[in-house]
Scaffold this active site. Structure first.
Site, PDB file in Angstrom:
ATOM      1  N   LYS A 202       2.533  -4.190   8.396  1.00 29.81           N
ATOM      2  CA  LYS A 202       2.546  -2.888   9.069  1.00 29.81           C
ATOM      3  C   LYS A 202       1.221  -2.706   9.788  1.00 29.81           C
ATOM      4  CE  LYS A 202      -0.476  -0.681   6.153  1.00 29.81           C
ATOM      5  NZ  LYS A 202      -1.827  -0.191   6.545  1.00 29.81           N
TER       6      LYS A 202
ATOM      7  N   ASP B 291       1.573   2.725  -0.115  1.00 26.75           N
ATOM      8  CA  ASP B 291       2.207   2.138   1.072  1.00 26.75           C
ATOM      9  C   ASP B 291       3.569   1.511   0.779  1.00 26.75           C
ATOM     10  OD1 ASP B 291       0.052   2.875   2.593  1.00 26.75           O
ATOM     11  OD2 ASP B 291      -0.791   0.862   2.791  1.00 26.75           O
TER      12      ASP B 291
END
Length: 283
Positions: free
Chosen positions: A13, A138
């Site tokens: 990401k 996350d």
């Protein structure tokens, strides 16, 4: 011999921006960020076993198996469901540790999603995301697999659709401690919240960048080099930096000039994770 279920992606990401809005009473920071997933990352392969043992190969250097988020995710799923099956897990590691690309969190999320399917547990996405949050802030964004604006400590997710450009990501070869950056006295902690920030790219920045550049010269050098080619930013608390390109060709041309002391890769931003596509394929 059981047949392995192969090629489960654990994508990277990027934080397209990271704004720190304040410090909370619990000591954590209130954040606002925009996660975009890449079509590049680690890959996991799973062989399901009739015994509850969970093994990982190869071992990740410097991380005991029981501390590895992959093994912890599998054990968490076993405890939550009472599952008596196990798994032999093989990891193809491509993402650098401590780089701000979310590699460990993505590995954990892919483990939750894959074993939920392969063990036949049928947990829904919300439950998997809640389990993932207990492993790391996350993890839920990777479980849900969509580009998203995040608030809170990063756990309050709102899916968005943004442009899907090409990126050149550079790993300067240094690990940055997230705890060290968030504890730094000169960290900016008062950036106002934005309404619909996905529509305001001109206001995107990373509040961690000044502190990291001051303390990690390699990150400063990499960002200074990359910004000659394209608008560039640091992801998370670093150390990786990324440049944004409109075409793959432009990104690859810059990559061809990359100095030898740095590692890097070219990838496309995705509003839908490659993991979502894998879930729709035969197990």
């Amino acid at each position: 011999m059981p047949t392995p279920s192969r090629n489960w992606p654990a994508p990277a990401k990027l934080n397209l921006f990271l704004h720190i809005n304040g410090r909370r009473e619990d000591g954590y920071h209130e954040l606002q960020t925009l996660f975009q997933i890449l079509d590049f990352g680690d890959t996991l392969h799973f062989t399901i076993t009739d015994t509850p043992d969970v093994s990982l190969s190869p071992a990740v250097e410097g991380v005991a198996d029981e501390d590895n988020l992959i093994v912890r995710a599998a054990r968490l799923l076993q405890r939550h469901t009472g599952c008596t099956q196990g798994a032999q897990i093989e990891l193809e590691k491509r993402l650098p540790m401590g780089g701000g690309l979310g590699g460990g969190s993505s590995d954990a999320a892919t483990t939750l999603v894959a074993l939920n399917a392969l063990w036949g547990l049928n947990l829904d996405e919300d439950t998997l995301a809640d389990l993932g949050l207990s492993l790391g802030a996350d993890v839920p964004v990777f479980v849900r697999g969509r580009a998203a604006v995040a608030d809170g400590v990063g756990e309050k997710l709102r899916p968005v659709d943004v442009q899907e450009p090409w990126y050149l990501v550079i790993a300067p070869g240094v690990e940055v401690s997230t705890a060290e950056i968030f504890g730094h006295p000169r960290l900016i902690r008062d950036t106002p919240k934005l309404a619909q920030p996905e529509r305001r790219p001109s206001q995107w920045h990373n509040d961690c960048t000044p502190v990291v550049l001051q303390s990690h010269g390699q990150v400063a050098n990499a960002l200074g080099w990359l910004i000659q080619y394209a608008p560039s930013q640091m992801t998370g608390t670093g150390s990786c930096v990324f440049g944004t390109f409109s075409t793959q060709e432009e990104a690859l041309n810059a990559y061809a000039d990359l100095p030898n002391e740095w590692q890097g890769f070219v990838a496309r931003g995705c509003n839908r994770s490659p993991l979502m596509g894998r879930c729709q394929q035969p197990l």
